[in-house]
Design a protein around this motif. Structure first.
Motif, PDB file in Angstrom:
ATOM      1  N   ARG A 161     -11.753 -38.323   2.540  1.00 33.69           N
ATOM      2  CA  ARG A 161      -9.936 -37.091   3.150  1.00 33.69           C
ATOM      3  C   ARG A 161     -10.585 -36.889   4.057  1.00 33.69           C
ATOM      4  O   ARG A 161     -11.481 -36.242   3.956  1.00 33.69           O
ATOM      5  CB  ARG A 161      -8.751 -37.383   2.179  1.00 33.69           C
ATOM      6  N   PRO A 162      -9.532 -36.663   4.635  1.00 34.33           N
ATOM      7  CA  PRO A 162      -9.381 -35.449   5.918  1.00 34.33           C
ATOM      8  C   PRO A 162      -9.790 -34.099   5.205  1.00 34.33           C
ATOM      9  O   PRO A 162     -10.348 -33.323   6.384  1.00 34.33           O
ATOM     10  CB  PRO A 162      -8.369 -35.925   6.750  1.00 34.33           C
ATOM     11  N   GLU A 163      -9.013 -33.362   4.627  1.00 36.17           N
ATOM     12  CA  GLU A 163      -9.056 -32.501   3.963  1.00 36.17           C
ATOM     13  C   GLU A 163     -10.772 -32.148   3.797  1.00 36.17           C
ATOM     14  O   GLU A 163     -10.865 -30.815   3.207  1.00 36.17           O
ATOM     15  CB  GLU A 163      -8.213 -32.328   3.265  1.00 36.17           C
ATOM     16  N   LEU A 220     -14.038 -34.245   4.803  1.00 36.00           N
ATOM     17  CA  LEU A 220     -14.639 -35.123   4.901  1.00 36.00           C
ATOM     18  C   LEU A 220     -15.757 -33.821   5.343  1.00 36.00           C
ATOM     19  O   LEU A 220     -17.493 -33.902   5.161  1.00 36.00           O
ATOM     20  CB  LEU A 220     -14.063 -35.222   6.208  1.00 36.00           C
ATOM     21  N   PHE A 271     -25.930 -30.691  13.512  1.00 37.00           N
ATOM     22  CA  PHE A 271     -24.946 -29.775  14.283  1.00 37.00           C
ATOM     23  C   PHE A 271     -23.936 -30.240  14.599  1.00 37.00           C
ATOM     24  O   PHE A 271     -22.434 -29.966  14.214  1.00 37.00           O
ATOM     25  CB  PHE A 271     -25.337 -28.541  14.484  1.00 37.00           C
ATOM     26  N   PRO A 272     -24.345 -31.391  15.479  1.00 36.08           N
ATOM     27  CA  PRO A 272     -23.171 -32.105  16.255  1.00 36.08           C
ATOM     28  C   PRO A 272     -21.958 -32.800  15.298  1.00 36.08           C
ATOM     29  O   PRO A 272     -20.775 -32.753  15.867  1.00 36.08           O
ATOM     30  CB  PRO A 272     -24.025 -32.745  17.021  1.00 36.08           C
ATOM     31  N   LEU A 273     -22.343 -33.308  14.778  1.00 35.58           N
ATOM     32  CA  LEU A 273     -21.392 -34.051  13.017  1.00 35.58           C
ATOM     33  C   LEU A 273     -20.813 -33.148  12.634  1.00 35.58           C
ATOM     34  O   LEU A 273     -20.026 -33.226  12.358  1.00 35.58           O
ATOM     35  CB  LEU A 273     -23.152 -35.109  12.366  1.00 35.58           C
ATOM     36  N   LEU A 298     -19.868 -30.061  13.153  1.00 33.23           N
ATOM     37  CA  LEU A 298     -18.692 -29.964  14.116  1.00 33.23           C
ATOM     38  C   LEU A 298     -17.206 -30.679  14.343  1.00 33.23           C
ATOM     39  O   LEU A 298     -16.596 -30.470  13.713  1.00 33.23           O
ATOM     40  CB  LEU A 298     -19.126 -29.939  15.951  1.00 33.23           C
ATOM     41  N   VAL A 299     -17.882 -31.850  14.550  1.00 35.25           N
ATOM     42  CA  VAL A 299     -17.108 -33.166  13.911  1.00 35.25           C
ATOM     43  C   VAL A 299     -16.625 -33.148  13.305  1.00 35.25           C
ATOM     44  O   VAL A 299     -14.820 -32.982  13.026  1.00 35.25           O
ATOM     45  CB  VAL A 299     -17.805 -34.513  14.253  1.00 35.25           C
ATOM     46  N   ASN A 346     -13.616 -29.963  12.260  1.00 34.61           N
ATOM     47  CA  ASN A 346     -12.558 -30.768  13.266  1.00 34.61           C
ATOM     48  C   ASN A 346     -11.824 -31.113  12.492  1.00 34.61           C
ATOM     49  O   ASN A 346     -10.159 -30.964  12.577  1.00 34.61           O
ATOM     50  CB  ASN A 346     -13.064 -31.221  14.562  1.00 34.61           C
ATOM     51  N   VAL A 347     -12.172 -32.142  11.748  1.00 39.16           N
ATOM     52  CA  VAL A 347     -11.590 -33.514  11.582  1.00 39.16           C
ATOM     53  C   VAL A 347     -11.029 -32.607  10.095  1.00 39.16           C
ATOM     54  O   VAL A 347      -9.531 -32.924   9.481  1.00 39.16           O
ATOM     55  CB  VAL A 347     -12.052 -34.727  10.975  1.00 39.16           C
ATOM     56  N   SER A 348     -11.806 -31.483   9.348  1.00 39.14           N
ATOM     57  CA  SER A 348     -11.545 -31.241   8.491  1.00 39.14           C
ATOM     58  C   SER A 348     -10.618 -29.725   8.273  1.00 39.14           C
ATOM     59  O   SER A 348      -9.712 -28.171   7.461  1.00 39.14           O
ATOM     60  CB  SER A 348     -12.517 -30.748   7.473  1.00 39.14           C
ATOM     61  N   ASP A 349     -10.188 -29.560   9.884  1.00 40.40           N
ATOM     62  CA  ASP A 349      -9.470 -28.126  10.345  1.00 40.40           C
ATOM     63  C   ASP A 349     -10.239 -27.309   9.689  1.00 40.40           C
ATOM     64  O   ASP A 349      -9.780 -26.531   9.028  1.00 40.40           O
ATOM     65  CB  ASP A 349      -8.154 -28.466  10.072  1.00 40.40           C
TER      66      ASP A 349
END
Lengths: 213, 452
Positions: A40-42, A44, A88-90, A92-93, A96-99
């Protein structure tokens, strides 16, 4: 003249990219006939951290012997650093999605890096002493990662009434720490693994004592 | 002694003072529709703050007021089933609605008989001051009124009201009463604060909880990253180990930069479902329904171009209070806490310039056009601009199961008519903003025309 590239030097970064990038794309896209409903987003970022730990524990060891055979500790450390850098780049993504804030991101990456370093140092010490590390490592990794948390669960559910069991057994698992990247438990475990890695690396670099004639 | 008593009384008086709170729609009980209040507030010491109406559904509508010392002001305050009005420390309970009237008729204050309508048990007549009428129509606050009896409709934005109510021009009391009595029957369709109609708006709510833009970007990012890494490593393999190391580092650093440049921030997504209801030559009514959701729990504010009404899925209302603050013609929803994976619905109605005028030739394309005759729906496909208006239509079939038509189109289609979509695809929304906004989309606009 450029130094030749060993197959492991190419296959390892490709494996990192394929495993982490492919897992993320598979979890978020509808390409597969089934969906990863638990993602789920939270959570991820948590799932991604667990994937990094899984790679470090069970895929990275497959590449260590050929890498270590090439010239010792330094290539091993560089490859371990490359694994963390490529993820690391993944990360970061996913953060971001999980805030997930910066502290959570750094805790997760610190944990993944420390587990990667620990595995490398264990293998380095074992290979230095000529021991067959592989089978014993897999057994130990399985026991620490899954066996101890399972044992803690069984003791908690079916142990003597009124006794809390041994919940601290689960805290030894890197996956347990990965599920707690929001708190300091993951940072504490990362510090322990980092210290252990440093000690093992130094032990691996120590000159061998020759047996007395 | 007297001075001390007066001082005590004066100290007990709050400042500002709410001198009068009046329900413009009267005591009629329509808790799901806008109930405009006329609030008179005064202040001896000067006041700069909010006048707010708290709803039984757990949110407030606020309007900023500035009063000079000794100032006094009367303002229109929208509300839905209000329980209390507050200005500073002053609060006034709003009396509950008790009227049993079936029809609510608004009477233009310019009519000579507006203050003395014919008494009726079934019809409640309410005088609407001329200076209030335009503002009430602009904000769409007269939806609780079944009928507007006007002296002169010129210059009044009536298309939006006309989609859900009826207006007539009646000079005498008898004409007005006859028009009101002719309305006895089923109520026209309106969008209420609770989604209780058979045509459920919440069927349009996006599911899944993911911010659509972030999910798409994350998939593209990961695939592109893997591909770029593969290409970089393949190119560097022939050049040695150092080149491979540089390729690894360079790819990672490059995509960190790509992330910071292109990956969407924010956690809130918005999707709008607009619907235009054509009403002859006088203009068109427009309903805009927004769904706002978040991938993770977030507390934020959203600025809408119109005054919006929250549409709750159940009568429980809001879990946590939020405020709808009027700003010009639009509004700002403040302190909105959106739990992870859940969404909120807001709806707004009003006038707009007609996009398509029913006639002999279509002025613009109409996609998935459908004609309705005697309850049968006949699809005509996509009609291009300049196509002839359909006259003879062959036999049709049942209504489509399209969720947008079911939630919006069927609500406003009464009998024979035509409907379709004015846009081929969805487009980005530019007139709704939020500090936490990640993605905002407008679905193709549904157009509905009723043949009268």
């Amino acid at each position: 003249m450029a130094s030749p590239v060993r197959p492991a030097g190419l296959l390892l970064p490709l494996s990192v990219l394929g495993f982490l990038g492919g897992s993320l794309a598979a979890a978020l896209s509808d390409a597969l006939p089934y969906s990863f409903s638990f993602v789920r987003p939270e959570n991820l970022f948590l799932c991604f951290t667990e994937a990094q730990i899984f790679f470090a524990l069970f895929v990275w060891p497959l590449f260590i012997p050929p890498v270590a055979a090439g010239g010792g500790i330094l290539p091993l450390a560089l490859h371990a650093g490359g694994i963390v850098l490529l993820g690391f780049p993944l990360a970061l993504v996913c953060a971001n999605v999980s805030d997930a804030g910066l502290p959570t991101l750094l805790r997760g990456q610190a944990l993944a890096a420390s587990v990667t370093a620990l595995v490398a140092s264990l293998y380095a010490l074992g290979l230095r002493r000529g021991a067959r590390v592989g089978p014993w490592y897999v057994l130990g990794a399985f026991v620490v990662s899954g066996g101890l948390p399972w044992l803690a669960f069984l003791l908690g559910e079916f142990g003597p009434a009124g006794r809390p069991g041994l919940p601290w057994l689960a805290a030894l698992s890197p996956f347990w720490a990965g599920s707690r990247v929001d708190g300091n438990a993951s940072l504490a475990q990362a510090a322990v693994w980092a210290a252990a890695s440093a000690a093992l690396f130094f032990a691996a670099r120590a000159p061998r004592r020759e047996a007395a004639p | 002694m007297t001075a001390a008593l007066l001082s005590a009384v004066f100290l007990l008086q709050t400042d500002p003072r709410l001198e009068k709170v009046e329900r413009l729609a009267g005591p009629v009980h329509r808790p799901l529709l806008w109930c405009p209040l006329a609030v008179t507030v005064s202040s001896e010491a000067g006041f700069r703050g909010d006048v707010a109406a708290r709803s039984s559904f757990g949110f407030s509508v606020a309007r900023r007021v500035e009063l000079a010392p000794g100032g006094r002001r009367r303002l229109i305050l929208p509300s839905i089933d209000p329980v209390e009005v507050a200005a500073g420390a002053a609060t006034v309970r709003v009396e509950a609605a008790r009227s049993r009237a079936e029809i609510l008729a608004g009477v233009d204050g310019r009519l000579p008989w507006s203050g003395d309508p014919a008494p009726s048990e079934k019809i409640l007549f309410r005088k609407l001051e001329t200076e209030d009428l335009r503002e009430l129509l602009d904000f769409g606050l007269l939806e609780a009124f079944d009928l507007l009896i006007l002296s002169d409709p010129a210059g009044l934005p009536l298309a939006g009201y006309g989609a859900t109510g009826k207006w007539v021009r009646a000079a005498t009391r008898e004409e007005g009463t006859a028009a009101a009595e002719g309305l006895l029957g089923p109520a026209p369709p309106r969008i209420g604060a609770v989604d209780a109609d058979p045509q459920r708006l919440w069927e349009l709510a996006p599911r899944g909880g993911w911010v659509p833009a972030k999910r798409t970007h994350a998939v593209f990012f990961s695939v592109l990253y893997v591909f770029a890494g593969f290409v970089a490593l393949a190119a560097a393999a022939r050049r040695g180990a150092r080149s491979v190391a540089a390729a690894v580092g360079g790819t990672a650093v490059l995509f960190v930069g790509v992330y910071f440049l292109f990956f969407p921030r924010g956690q809130v997504w918005l999707v709008e479902h607009p619907c235009e209801v054509a009403s002859g030559d006088e203009g068109a009514a427009e309903w805009r329904v927004w769904f706002a959701g978040s991938g993770t729990e977030v507390t934020t504010e959203i600025v809408f171009p119109r005054l919006v009404k929250p549409v709750f899925p159940t009568s429980a209302g809001a879990d946590e209070p939020f405020t709808v603050r009027l700003e010009g013609r639009g509004c700002r929803v403040e302190n909105l806490r959106i739990p992870a994976g859940r969404s909120f619905c807001f709806a707004a109605g009003g006038d707009r310039a007609p996009s398509v005028r029913p006639g002999t030739v279509l002025e613009r394309p109409l996609y998935r056009a459908t004609v309705v005759r005697d309850g049968k729906h006949r699809g005509l496909g996509d009609l291009v601009s300049g196509a002839k208006w359909p006259e003879e239509i062959p036999e049709g079939g049942p209504a489509p199961k399209d969720p947008e038509f079911a939630a919006l189109g069927s609500r406003f289609l009464a009998g024979d008519g035509m409907y379709g979509w004015l846009d081929p695809v969805e487009r980005p929304a530019r007139d709704v903003t939020s500090p936490a906004l990640s993605d905002a989309r407008v679905r193709p606009r549904l157009w509905v025309w009723n043949r009268k």
